[in-house]
Design a protein around this motif. Sequence first.
Motif, mmCIF file in Angstrom:
data_model
loop_
_atom_site.group_PDB
_atom_site.id
_atom_site.type_symbol
_atom_site.label_atom_id
_atom_site.label_comp_id
_atom_site.label_asym_id
_atom_site.label_seq_id
_atom_site.Cartn_x
_atom_site.Cartn_y
_atom_site.Cartn_z
ATOM 1 N N ALA A 192 0.833 -1.207 0.000
ATOM 2 C CA ALA A 192 0.000 0.000 0.000
ATOM 3 C C ALA A 192 0.869 1.258 0.000
ATOM 4 O O ALA A 192 0.548 2.236 -0.689
ATOM 5 N N ILE A 193 1.950 1.233 0.765
ATOM 6 C CA ILE A 193 2.856 2.387 0.813
ATOM 7 C C ILE A 193 3.483 2.623 -0.556
ATOM 8 O O ILE A 193 3.623 3.761 -1.012
ATOM 9 N N LYS A 194 3.857 1.553 -1.220
ATOM 10 C CA LYS A 194 4.478 1.685 -2.539
ATOM 11 C C LYS A 194 3.511 2.265 -3.555
ATOM 12 O O LYS A 194 3.894 3.071 -4.412
ATOM 13 N N GLU A 195 2.243 1.856 -3.455
ATOM 14 C CA GLU A 195 1.262 2.261 -4.458
ATOM 15 C C GLU A 195 0.669 3.637 -4.192
ATOM 16 O O GLU A 195 0.264 4.331 -5.130
ATOM 17 N N LYS A 196 0.614 4.055 -2.928
ATOM 18 C CA LYS A 196 -0.031 5.322 -2.597
ATOM 19 C C LYS A 196 0.966 6.472 -2.648
ATOM 20 O O LYS A 196 2.170 6.287 -2.498
ATOM 21 N N SER A 197 0.424 7.675 -2.823
ATOM 22 C CA SER A 197 1.278 8.872 -2.820
ATOM 23 C C SER A 197 1.649 9.221 -1.380
ATOM 24 O O SER A 197 1.056 8.713 -0.420
ATOM 25 N N LEU A 198 2.611 10.097 -1.238
ATOM 26 C CA LEU A 198 3.062 10.503 0.098
ATOM 27 C C LEU A 198 1.935 11.167 0.885
ATOM 28 O O LEU A 198 1.767 10.896 2.087
ATOM 29 N N ASN A 199 1.179 12.014 0.242
ATOM 30 C CA ASN A 199 0.069 12.684 0.932
ATOM 31 C C ASN A 199 -1.025 11.701 1.326
ATOM 32 O O ASN A 199 -1.655 11.851 2.376
ATOM 33 N N GLU A 200 -1.257 10.690 0.509
ATOM 34 C CA GLU A 200 -2.247 9.668 0.852
ATOM 35 C C GLU A 200 -1.787 8.848 2.053
ATOM 36 O O GLU A 200 -2.591 8.453 2.903
ATOM 37 N N ILE A 201 -0.487 8.594 2.138
ATOM 38 C CA ILE A 201 0.057 7.864 3.300
ATOM 39 C C ILE A 201 -0.137 8.687 4.562
ATOM 40 O O ILE A 201 -0.537 8.165 5.610
ATOM 41 N N LEU A 202 0.145 9.979 4.491
ATOM 42 C CA LEU A 202 -0.016 10.845 5.664
ATOM 43 C C LEU A 202 -1.477 10.945 6.091
ATOM 44 O O LEU A 202 -1.768 11.104 7.290
ATOM 45 N N ALA A 203 -2.386 10.838 5.148
ATOM 46 C CA ALA A 203 -3.811 10.972 5.465
ATOM 47 C C ALA A 203 -4.389 9.700 6.074
ATOM 48 O O ALA A 203 -5.443 9.743 6.712
ATOM 49 N N ASP A 204 -3.710 8.574 5.906
ATOM 50 C CA ASP A 204 -4.160 7.292 6.443
ATOM 51 C C ASP A 204 -3.430 7.044 7.766
ATOM 52 O O ASP A 204 -2.243 6.713 7.774
ATOM 53 N N ASN A 234 15.401 17.368 13.526
ATOM 54 C CA ASN A 234 14.319 17.607 14.480
ATOM 55 C C ASN A 234 13.828 19.049 14.466
ATOM 56 O O ASN A 234 12.708 19.322 14.894
ATOM 57 N N ASP A 235 14.687 19.979 14.036
ATOM 58 C CA ASP A 235 14.280 21.384 14.048
ATOM 59 C C ASP A 235 13.521 21.721 12.761
ATOM 60 O O ASP A 235 13.268 20.864 11.924
ATOM 61 N N ASP A 236 13.167 22.979 12.617
ATOM 62 C CA ASP A 236 12.383 23.389 11.442
ATOM 63 C C ASP A 236 13.220 24.209 10.469
ATOM 64 O O ASP A 236 12.693 25.010 9.709
ATOM 65 N N ASP A 237 14.531 23.989 10.490
ATOM 66 C CA ASP A 237 15.427 24.675 9.558
ATOM 67 C C ASP A 237 15.799 23.680 8.454
ATOM 68 O O ASP A 237 16.438 22.662 8.714
ATOM 69 N N TRP A 238 15.387 23.993 7.224
ATOM 70 C CA TRP A 238 15.611 23.075 6.106
ATOM 71 C C TRP A 238 16.323 23.794 4.973
ATOM 72 O O TRP A 238 15.923 24.877 4.572
ATOM 73 N N LEU A 239 17.359 23.174 4.452
ATOM 74 C CA LEU A 239 18.068 23.775 3.322
ATOM 75 C C LEU A 239 17.258 23.661 2.036
ATOM 76 O O LEU A 239 17.248 24.579 1.216
ATOM 77 N N TRP A 240 16.601 22.522 1.847
ATOM 78 C CA TRP A 240 15.911 22.260 0.586
ATOM 79 C C TRP A 240 14.400 22.158 0.756
ATOM 80 O O TRP A 240 13.702 21.766 -0.164
ATOM 81 N N GLY A 241 13.891 22.482 1.921
ATOM 82 C CA GLY A 241 12.455 22.399 2.156
ATOM 83 C C GLY A 241 12.102 21.244 3.065
ATOM 84 O O GLY A 241 12.698 20.168 2.989
ATOM 85 N N GLY A 242 11.110 21.455 3.935
ATOM 86 C CA GLY A 242 10.742 20.456 4.918
ATOM 87 C C GLY A 242 9.390 19.824 4.705
ATOM 88 O O GLY A 242 8.911 19.095 5.575
ATOM 89 N N ASP A 243 8.746 20.067 3.553
ATOM 90 C CA ASP A 243 7.499 19.353 3.275
ATOM 91 C C ASP A 243 7.826 17.920 2.854
ATOM 92 O O ASP A 243 8.972 17.597 2.515
ATOM 93 N N ILE A 244 6.850 17.043 2.864
ATOM 94 C CA ILE A 244 7.076 15.618 2.662
ATOM 95 C C ILE A 244 7.715 15.331 1.295
ATOM 96 O O ILE A 244 8.600 14.458 1.182
ATOM 97 N N ALA A 249 10.993 9.035 4.493
ATOM 98 C CA ALA A 249 10.491 10.404 4.345
ATOM 99 C C ALA A 249 9.383 10.685 5.357
ATOM 100 O O ALA A 249 9.357 11.754 5.991
ATOM 101 N N VAL A 250 8.472 9.740 5.543
ATOM 102 C CA VAL A 250 7.379 9.920 6.504
ATOM 103 C C VAL A 250 7.939 10.000 7.922
ATOM 104 O O VAL A 250 7.491 10.821 8.736
ATOM 105 N N TYR A 251 8.931 9.168 8.223
ATOM 106 C CA TYR A 251 9.529 9.194 9.560
ATOM 107 C C TYR A 251 10.224 10.526 9.835
ATOM 108 O O TYR A 251 9.996 11.152 10.880
ATOM 109 N N VAL A 252 11.055 10.980 8.911
ATOM 110 C CA VAL A 252 11.764 12.255 9.099
ATOM 111 C C VAL A 252 10.764 13.400 9.195
ATOM 112 O O VAL A 252 10.916 14.314 10.014
ATOM 113 N N HIS A 253 9.727 13.355 8.391
ATOM 114 C CA HIS A 253 8.700 14.399 8.423
ATOM 115 C C HIS A 253 7.997 14.436 9.776
ATOM 116 O O HIS A 253 7.547 15.497 10.224
ATOM 117 N N SER A 254 7.927 13.287 10.449
ATOM 118 C CA SER A 254 7.202 13.201 11.722
ATOM 119 C C SER A 254 8.021 13.667 12.918
ATOM 120 O O SER A 254 7.497 13.770 14.040
#
Length: 300
Positions: free
Chosen positions: A102-114, A151-161, A289-294
């Motif tokens: 399911a993780i492989k088939e779904k998009s990142l946003n769909e994974i976060l929503a489930d 863990n912080d909110d400082d991102w060089l390339w962006g912190g969205d999923i 990606a989901v783990y780091v985002h969390s």
Amino acid sequence: MKPPAFLLRTIEMSKEEIDEVTGVSTTGHEWDGIKELNNPMPRWWVRTFYATIIWGIAYTIAMPAWPMIESATKGVLGYSSRAELRAELDEATATQASRRTAIKEKSLNEILADDELRRFAISAGSAAFKVNCSQCHGSGAQGSPGYPNLNDDDWLWGGDIKSIYQSIAHGIRFNGDPDTRISEMPAFAGVLEDKQIKEVAAYVASLSNTSSDPALVEPGKVVYEENCAACHGDGGQGGRDMGAPNLVDAIWFYGASEAEIAAQVRAPKHGAMPAWLERLGETTVKELAVYVHSLGGGEE
């Protein structure tokens, strides 16, 4: 001839003696004038004792019990704790396989929503992080000199999923991946005079701290606007499109002192991160990606 002492004691103990108070015979044992009465065990206790013997015999017949040379008796019920464990592991593996599919088939946003799938991805990503990423970023993803704190909110390339996924999948300055993120700060030694480097270092230090020589700040601002603002922004806020660090906050890779800033201007250090998509596969990279985002710094 007088009999031996031990024989006399045996004869003496064999004589039944009745206690005058209770009317119960004694065992012949005596301590400091106190004699032990020969009271029988309670019938319920005796029956329980016999029941345990019967239960033990029945158990060894029904269940694996007696060790043999190469194995143990299997018992008439054929029970096996190893088979039970194997069945549980097979069931867990099957459950994991369905969720990983399911993780492989779904998009990142769909994974976060489930919620259920997101929790599974975080757990799996945490395990993958400890194996593949903790060597640089630390076991708690707190980073170290030259390696970002996740863990912080400082991102060089962006912190969205999606940005986090891109960085993990294709790496940073990784020659083996054509889609890797590439940005390099030029070395200003030989381009700027040593005085100008000291001035711009003083100005950059003043953005998040107090410069050691305020007189260098204003000329340093001119040097900055002419050479650095194109990437780091007019106010030093950084640029994620090019991975240019934010110079206004107090988060520094290679040190925040003026001497360390000047050294980075003269001959900048450039970190690199391998691309993990080919090594780990799509599913594991999504889980990472989901783990780091969390971790707390992930952006919407």
